[in-house]
Each structure stands twice: as structure tokens, then as C-alpha cells.
Enzyme design. Structure first.
Site, short mmCIF file in Angstrom:
data_model
loop_
_atom_site.label_atom_id
_atom_site.label_comp_id
_atom_site.label_asym_id
_atom_site.label_seq_id
_atom_site.Cartn_x
_atom_site.Cartn_y
_atom_site.Cartn_z
N CYS A 100 -9.77 -54.80 30.67
CA CYS A 100 -8.91 -54.91 31.92
C CYS A 100 -9.69 -54.53 33.08
O CYS A 100 -9.98 -53.82 33.29
CB CYS A 100 -7.65 -54.02 31.65
SG CYS A 100 -6.53 -54.13 32.99
N GLY A 233 -3.16 -65.61 23.87
CA GLY A 233 -2.44 -64.64 24.72
C GLY A 233 -1.37 -65.61 25.51
O GLY A 233 -0.19 -65.90 24.80
C1 LIG Z 1 0.52 -60.92 31.45
C2 LIG Z 1 -0.88 -60.40 30.89
C3 LIG Z 1 -0.95 -59.23 30.57
C4 LIG Z 1 -1.81 -58.65 30.09
N1 LIG Z 1 -2.30 -57.49 29.52
C5 LIG Z 1 -3.14 -57.03 28.85
C6 LIG Z 1 -3.54 -55.65 28.12
O1 LIG Z 1 -2.45 -54.98 28.23
N2 LIG Z 1 -4.39 -55.45 27.44
C7 LIG Z 1 -5.54 -56.41 27.34
O2 LIG Z 1 -6.36 -56.23 26.47
N3 LIG Z 1 -5.24 -57.83 27.74
C8 LIG Z 1 -4.27 -58.06 28.71
N4 LIG Z 1 -4.13 -59.18 29.08
C9 LIG Z 1 -5.30 -60.33 28.61
C10 LIG Z 1 -4.85 -61.03 27.50
O3 LIG Z 1 -4.93 -60.02 26.54
C11 LIG Z 1 -5.81 -62.13 27.13
O4 LIG Z 1 -7.16 -61.46 26.96
C12 LIG Z 1 -6.15 -63.15 28.23
O5 LIG Z 1 -4.88 -63.41 28.59
C13 LIG Z 1 -6.88 -64.35 27.84
O6 LIG Z 1 -6.34 -64.99 26.67
P1 LIG Z 1 -5.54 -66.47 26.86
O7 LIG Z 1 -6.25 -67.27 27.51
O8 LIG Z 1 -5.20 -66.91 25.38
O9 LIG Z 1 -4.18 -65.96 27.55
C14 LIG Z 1 -3.08 -59.65 29.66
C15 LIG Z 1 -2.93 -61.02 29.96
C16 LIG Z 1 -1.69 -61.54 30.57
C17 LIG Z 1 -1.36 -62.89 30.99
#
Ligand SMILES: Cc1cc2nc3c(=O)[nH]c(=O)nc-3n(C[C@H](O)[C@H](O)[C@H](O)COP(=O)(O)O)c2cc1C
Length: 336
Positions: A100, A233
Site C-alpha cells: 500500500c 481485485g
Molecule cells: C478500493 C481498493 C482498496 C484496496 N485496499 C487494499 C488493501 O487494503 N490492502 C492491499 O494489499 N491492497 C489493497 N488494494 C489493492 C488490491 O488488493 C490489488 O492489489 C490492486 O487493486 C490490483 O489488483 P486488480 O487490478 O485486480 O484490482 C486496494 C484496491 C482497491 C481498488
């Protein structure tokens, strides 16, 4: 994968930790759609557990298993304490957030900036692994700012693996700590799936899960040719029916559920939760994308958005939204 045998956790498909999104109501819904997925909580900081309302942060429904708690923190002793509490509460896995990039998290010296301190991360993982019997995993990125090369990433993984941590969830892009918002940090730095594949190739004993920009069953199947699992995600949250398609196509079961059956289950859940004091909107908001891409999706979304906030005690909301949609377009339910 050794660890799979040890814990029985299947990592083929998981739903990412997402702050404000993957709360326990969301996870209950996702569990109905994909019984075989591994679900992750939102990130919870060690401070919130140790000094805050632990019950509020850690409560979950028993149906959510298998369930991982994602922790944010960088103090080995605090992380060990929280890992112990999580194990006592019945979580199946602890995951450390090393990805993060938000300012708040940087001020707390955890999240992505920990990629700059591999030895500290190793010590954090060791402390948690010593404290619990359940699995302890890490979710990280390919690098951070200028510390960004295959070698840097692979050295980081190597150092952390000295702790005994054997599962690495790789968000396949770097984090930029100055200048990009958390949202931009999910889109702007380019994806390098090839680095994650190579990591698995060079360290076959590690469990490697890939994350970032994956949004179709076909893409998941391609990735599974190279790594042990795929973490979804935004696609899982915004188009939740994808989870049902994954369940059918990756695990070959639950092939005949439909949205209406899932809604009936959510309706029962909503009624129980509202009776226990939960506001309807805290549940219905996670269902906005259920009909994404289908006729009637807009009506569904609008009905829920407008009415959930108007009457927080309306336990018929989901049925009413469905009826509103059907009255406009009868193809909605039959065209799965
Ligand atoms: C609204 C939101 C909140 C997120 N919160 C976290 C979190 O609390 N911890 C974390 O490791 N990643 C968090 N992420 C990142 C996601 O876990 C993920 O790594 C990222 O969205 C990329 O994957 P995707 O392209 O499939 O969305 C968050 C992403 C979004 C969209």
C-alpha cells in the site's frame, strides 16, 4: 506446493484485500459466488487491533472460510500479537501488507515502503510465523520508486523467504511513493507479469500468486500456466458474477447457479443482519455490480443506489430492485 498440503488452502483463486470494499458483508456475498476462493479482509492495522475496537475490525461470518486477515504494521512484536489474536479468532491465514502506497500508511512506516527494508520484513514474518500455526503470507509489489529491477525484487523475496514465509502474492507493478495517489498506483506503473513468472521459475518451492489487472477467466487460465494462483481485485468487486464463472470454469462445480438464487441467499442474510442492527446500504452497496454487462443493469444499480439510502430498514430492497428490473426488461434473469 508444500504449504498447500500443510494448511489445506487452495490458492488457485483469491479475492484481494480492498479497503472499504471487502468487508464481511462483501465477503459473504463473494463466498456465495465462489465457494472455492480464498478471501481476504481489508487491511487492518496492528494499532487498530491492539488499541482500537478489535471486535469491529476482526468479526466475520463463519461462512467466509477460508479467510485471510491482512495486517498493516511493521513492528514484529505487535504483528506477532495480532497474528495470535487472529488465529484465536479462527482466521485461516495472516497476510502482511507490503504494497500500500498511501500517505497515511507511509507515515506509519508500513505498506509499500517496507520494500526498502527487507531485513525488517523478514523479522516481521519470523515473529508472526513463530507466534502461530496458521499460514503467514505477504502481499507485495515488484519494487518501489527507483528500487525497481528484477534483481531487487528477487533479492527482496529471497531475504523475506529466510523467515520461512513461502507464499508471495505479487501485485505485478511497482509502487510510486511520491507523486501518485493510491488509485493511480493501481494503474499507472506498468505491469510486468513476466517478472512474476520468472520468480516462480527460479524459486519453484515458493507459492507465487499473481495480482494486477486480471479480469477474465481466460486470462486467469493463462496465468495459472505459470504461477500457483491468481488474485482478483477490482474485477471481482465491480463484476462479481466473474467469481461465479471462475468457480464453474476453474473448479468445475456450482455450474448452474444463477443470479436470482444468489440474491435470495443475500436477501436472507440482509434480513438477519438488519435485525441485528446493520444498515441495509452497508450490504446492498456490494451488490451494485451483480448485473454488470446485462440488460437491466442500470435499473438495478439506480434502484439500489436511490432506495438504500432512503430507508435503512427496508429488508425487501433486493427483491424490489429485482422486480423493478424485471418489469422493464424480462430478459434479465434468463440470459445468464
Ligand atoms: C478500493 C481498493 C482498496 C484496496 N485496499 C487494499 C488493501 O487494503 N490492502 C492491499 O494489499 N491492497 C489493497 N488494494 C489493492 C488490491 O488488493 C490489488 O492489489 C490492486 O487493486 C490490483 O489488483 P486488480 O487490478 O485486480 O484490482 C486496494 C484496491 C482497491 C481498488
Amino acid at each position: 506446493m508444500d504449504e498447500k498440503a500443510k494448511t489445506g488452502l487452495d490458492r488457485t483463486l483469491s479475492v484481494a484485500p480492498m479497503l472499504d470494499w471487502t468487508d464481511r458483508h462483501c465477503r459473504y456475498f463473494h463466498r456465495l459466488l465462489a465457494p472455492s476462493a480464498l478471501l481476504y479482509t481489508e487491511m487492518v492495522t496492528t494499532g487498530a487491533i491492539i488499541h482500537g475496537d478489535a471486535e469491529r475490525h476482526l468479526a466475520f461470518n463463519s461462512e467466509e472460510h477460508p479467510l485471510a486477515l491482512q495486517l498493516g504494521g511493521s513492528d514484529p512484536a505487535d504483528l506477532a500479537t495480532c497474528a495470535r489474536i487472529a488465529q484465536e479468532r479462527g482466521y485461516d491465514e495472516i497476510n502482511l501488507n507490503v504494497g500500500c502506497p498511501s500517505d497515511r500508511v507511509q507515515r506509519g512506516s508500513f505498506g509499500a515502503c517496507l520494500m526498502l527494508e527487507p531485513e525488517l520484513v523478514r523479522n516481521c514474518m519470523s515473529a508472526m510465523l513463530d507466534a502461530v500455526d496458521i499460514q503467514v503470507t505477504i502481499k507485495t509489489r515488484l519494487g518501489v520508486d527507483d528500487h525497481y529491477s528484477y534483481q531487487y525484487m528477487s533479492d527482496f523475496v529471497g531475504t523475506v523467504a529466510e523467515s520461512g514465509c513461502s507464499v508471495f502474492i505479487m501485485h505485478a507493478r511497482k509502487a510510486v511513493l511520491g507523486g501518485l495517489s493510491p488509485k493511480q498506483n493501481r494503474d499507472v506503473p506498468p505491469l510486468h507479469y513476466d517478472w512474476v513468472y520468472r520468480l516462480k521459475q527460479e524459486s519453484p518451492a515458493l507459492g507465487v500468486v499473481i495480482n494486477g489487472g486480471i479480469s477474465s477467466v481466460a486470462a486467469i487460465k493463462d496465468h495459472l500456466e505459470h504461477v500457483d494462483g491468481v488474485m482478483l481485485g477490482r474485477a471481482a468487486y465491480q463484476t462479481p458474477w466473474l467469481l461465479a464463472q471462475c468457480q464453474a470454469e476453474l473448479f468445475g462445480n456450482q455450474t448452474n447457479i444463477d443470479r436470482e438464487t444468489v440474491l435470495e441467499s443475500m436477501n436472507g442474510y440482509l434480513q438477519r443482519q438488519v435485525a441485528a442492527g446493520t444498515a441495509v446500504k452497508h450490504i446492498s452497496r456490494h451488490l451494485l455490480g451483480l448485473f454488470q454487462g446485462m440488460p437491466g443493469a442500470k435499473v438495478w444499480r439506480r434502484y439500489l443506489s436511490e432506495n438504500a439510502f432512503r430507508d435503512d430498514g427496508n429488508t425487501d430492497l433486493l427483491r424490489q430492485a429485482l422486480a423493478a428490473m424485471k418489469s422493464i426488461d424480462a430478459r434479465v434473469i434468463v440470459s445468464d
